[in-house]
Enzyme design. Structure first.
Site, PDB file in Angstrom:
ATOM      1  N   SER A 141     -12.031  13.095   8.581  1.00 32.71           N
ATOM      2  CA  SER A 141     -11.016  12.845   7.561  1.00 32.71           C
ATOM      3  C   SER A 141     -11.167  13.848   6.414  1.00 32.71           C
ATOM      4  CB  SER A 141     -11.138  11.424   7.029  1.00 32.71           C
ATOM      5  OG  SER A 141     -12.453  11.192   6.588  1.00 32.71           O
ATOM      6  N   THR A 163     -23.026  22.772  18.560  1.00 38.37           N
ATOM      7  CA  THR A 163     -23.032  24.151  19.056  1.00 38.37           C
ATOM      8  C   THR A 163     -22.344  25.095  18.068  1.00 38.37           C
ATOM      9  OG1 THR A 163     -21.053  23.553  20.280  1.00 38.37           O
ATOM     10  CG2 THR A 163     -23.091  23.654  21.539  1.00 38.37           C
ATOM     11  N   ASP A 219     -14.772  21.408  12.410  1.00 40.91           N
ATOM     12  CA  ASP A 219     -13.829  20.403  11.933  1.00 40.91           C
ATOM     13  C   ASP A 219     -12.565  21.057  11.385  1.00 40.91           C
ATOM     14  OD1 ASP A 219     -16.047  18.960  12.557  1.00 40.91           O
ATOM     15  OD2 ASP A 219     -16.610  18.500  10.502  1.00 40.91           O
ATOM     16  N   TYR A 243     -28.834  16.091   9.481  1.00 41.87           N
ATOM     17  CA  TYR A 243     -28.001  17.194   9.974  1.00 41.87           C
ATOM     18  C   TYR A 243     -28.593  18.562   9.626  1.00 41.87           C
ATOM     19  CZ  TYR A 243     -23.790  19.884  11.035  1.00 41.87           C
ATOM     20  OH  TYR A 243     -22.906  20.788  11.566  1.00 41.87           O
TER      21      TYR A 243
HETATM   22  C1  GLA Z   1     -20.065  17.662  12.252  1.00 41.04           C
HETATM   23  C2  GLA Z   1     -19.953  19.033  11.607  1.00 41.04           C
HETATM   24  C3  GLA Z   1     -19.458  20.066  12.631  1.00 41.04           C
HETATM   25  C4  GLA Z   1     -20.273  20.036  13.917  1.00 41.04           C
HETATM   26  C5  GLA Z   1     -20.433  18.601  14.415  1.00 41.04           C
HETATM   27  C6  GLA Z   1     -21.408  18.514  15.561  1.00 41.04           C
HETATM   28  O1  GLA Z   1     -18.808  17.204  12.604  1.00 41.04           O
HETATM   29  O2  GLA Z   1     -19.094  18.989  10.510  1.00 41.04           O
HETATM   30  O3  GLA Z   1     -19.473  21.353  12.047  1.00 41.04           O
HETATM   31  O4  GLA Z   1     -21.518  20.659  13.718  1.00 41.04           O
HETATM   32  O5  GLA Z   1     -20.893  17.726  13.385  1.00 41.04           O
HETATM   33  O6  GLA Z   1     -20.952  19.219  16.661  1.00 41.04           O
END
Ligand code: GLA
Length: 385
Positions: free
Chosen positions: A125, A34, A170, A220
């Site tokens: 990490s 999201t 993250d 992704y």
């Molecule tokens: C990874 C990406 C995040 C996010 C998640 C899925 O961790 O680095 O930015 O998009 O996937 O929610």
């Protein structure tokens, strides 16, 4: 521990460091894919973190140590334009390149860091390393930037330097986490809307499939493109829609005929996740932990069936979660395509749960998982060493 890092630095580099920093990993509790759709995520910072000590040195060659890895790694400040394949120093170089692009100066440095965040395990990490380094440089050079900008620097490392079109989750969670709490993040306004205390007597168990995913090579970026295409198509009917964040389930269903079927499924996951996050916060605030857990299961089903970012290993772990006492909800967490699942488990049952999950998984697949009863920590910080 700070003392350990500072002492290790002094022993290796034969002088005391100037600054110390700490940045945790993160767990995505609810709200999958999201963030880059300008939506909501409920996340937390992990107790596991990267700690770093740093000092400035003359010249252009930076020295880095990461015990127990042997030896000294180097970065030449005049040769950073290209990342080297599969090299962790890319995360440091990427930050340096991004700061330079913003006109921010820094000297050469010596750095020593240690991390308890498991690698390639869906606990970020890499974001912990980026943010620990950002906070270390901030302290060392007195760089004053608003916190969200540091998160954006880390995101640019991934997006521009390494080519993964990830969102801000993250780095943001690593910076803004609160001990024993979940944070409700809004990735349109880029702020924490609310801090929700972790329900007392419950733990997050992380089960790592040990299936290594390399998100850069995974789907992704394709998922992100699908989401953007879906938002664009919906905009033809609803001009106010800037991103999937603005789409409700009802709007999506109405637009289904004008959407490519795969894009529709991807959007359904994201729209559903945004709705589940808001519902989840309400339920947690009302102490309805079991109902909250049901949303975790629903999230996983949506990942599996609509976003197709699960894998057989994760599906088996979540299926098992339905059958082992003590657990009220489980889902894949993070990018997906391998990595980890998170399980909401009664604290008193947590250890037994880990044992039974690992044993049942082994019986079913012949493979081994790693389980961690996670602690929830504070966000990143820095201070003089
Ligand atoms: C990874 C990406 C995040 C996010 C998640 C899925 O961790 O680095 O930015 O998009 O996937 O929610």
């Amino acid at each position: 521990m700070k003392e350990d890092i500072v002492n290790s630095f002094a022993a290796e580099f034969k002088h005391a460091p100037a600054a110390y920093s700490h940045a945790p990993g993160r767990l995505e509790i609810l709200g999958n894919h999201t963030d880059y759709n300008e939506g909501y995520v409920l996340s937390c910072a992990t107790g596991q973190a990267t700690e770093m000590a740093i000092s400035a040195i003359p010249g252009r060659i930076c020295k880095l140590m990461n015990p127990p890895l042997q030896g000294v790694f180097t970065i030449d400040l005049d040769d950073m334009d290209k990342p080297r394949p599969k090299d962790w120093t890319n995360y440091i170089k990427g930050v340096l390149v991004e700061l330079r692009r913003r006109g921010i100066e820094y000297p050469a440095f010596e750095v020593l860091f240690k991390s308890t965040v498991p690698l390639s395990a869906g606990m970020s990490s890499s974001a912990a390393l980026e943010m620990a380094f950002c906070m270390a440089l901030r302290q060392l050079c007195g760089i004053e930037l608003p916190l969200p900008d540091w998160a954006r620097i880390g995101q640019s490392v991934e997006n521009v330097y390494l080519g993964l079109k990830s969102g801000l989750l993250d780095q943001f969670s690593s910076l803004y986490g609160k001990k024993n709490s979940f944070i409700l993040c809004d990735f349109r306004s880029v702020e924490v809307l609310k801090t929700v205390a972790m329900p007392a007597g419950w733990k997050i168990v992380v089960a790592n499939t040990m299936v290594k995913h390399n998100l850069v090579e995974s789907d992704y970026n394709l998922r992100r493109e699908s989401c953007e295409r879906a938002a664009k198509a919906i905009r033809t009917k609803y001009p106010e829609v800037k991103a999937l964040r603005d789409v409700t389930s009802a709007m999506l269903e109405e637009c289904k005929p004008i959407l490519d079927h795969t894009d529709y499924l991807r959007a359904k996951h994201v729209v559903g996740e945004n709705e589940r996050v808001m519902k989840g916060v309400e339920l947690l605030s009302a102490g309805k932990v079991e109902e909250f857990g049901a949303l975790l299961f629903a999230s996983h089903e949506s990942s599996r069936d609509c976003f197709e970012n699960s894998c057989p290993e994760l599906d088996i772990l979540v299926e098992l979660a339905h059958t082992i006492p003590g657990c009220v909800g489980a889902r894949l967490s993070g990018g997906g395509f391998g990595g980890i699942s998170i399980h909401l488990v009664r604290e008193n049952d947590a250890e037994e749960y880990c044992r039974r999950l690992a044993a049942a998984y082994k019986l079913k697949t012949g493979k081994t998982i790693e389980t961690i009863i996670c602690s929830v920590g504070d966000g990143a910080s820095s201070e003089p060493a």
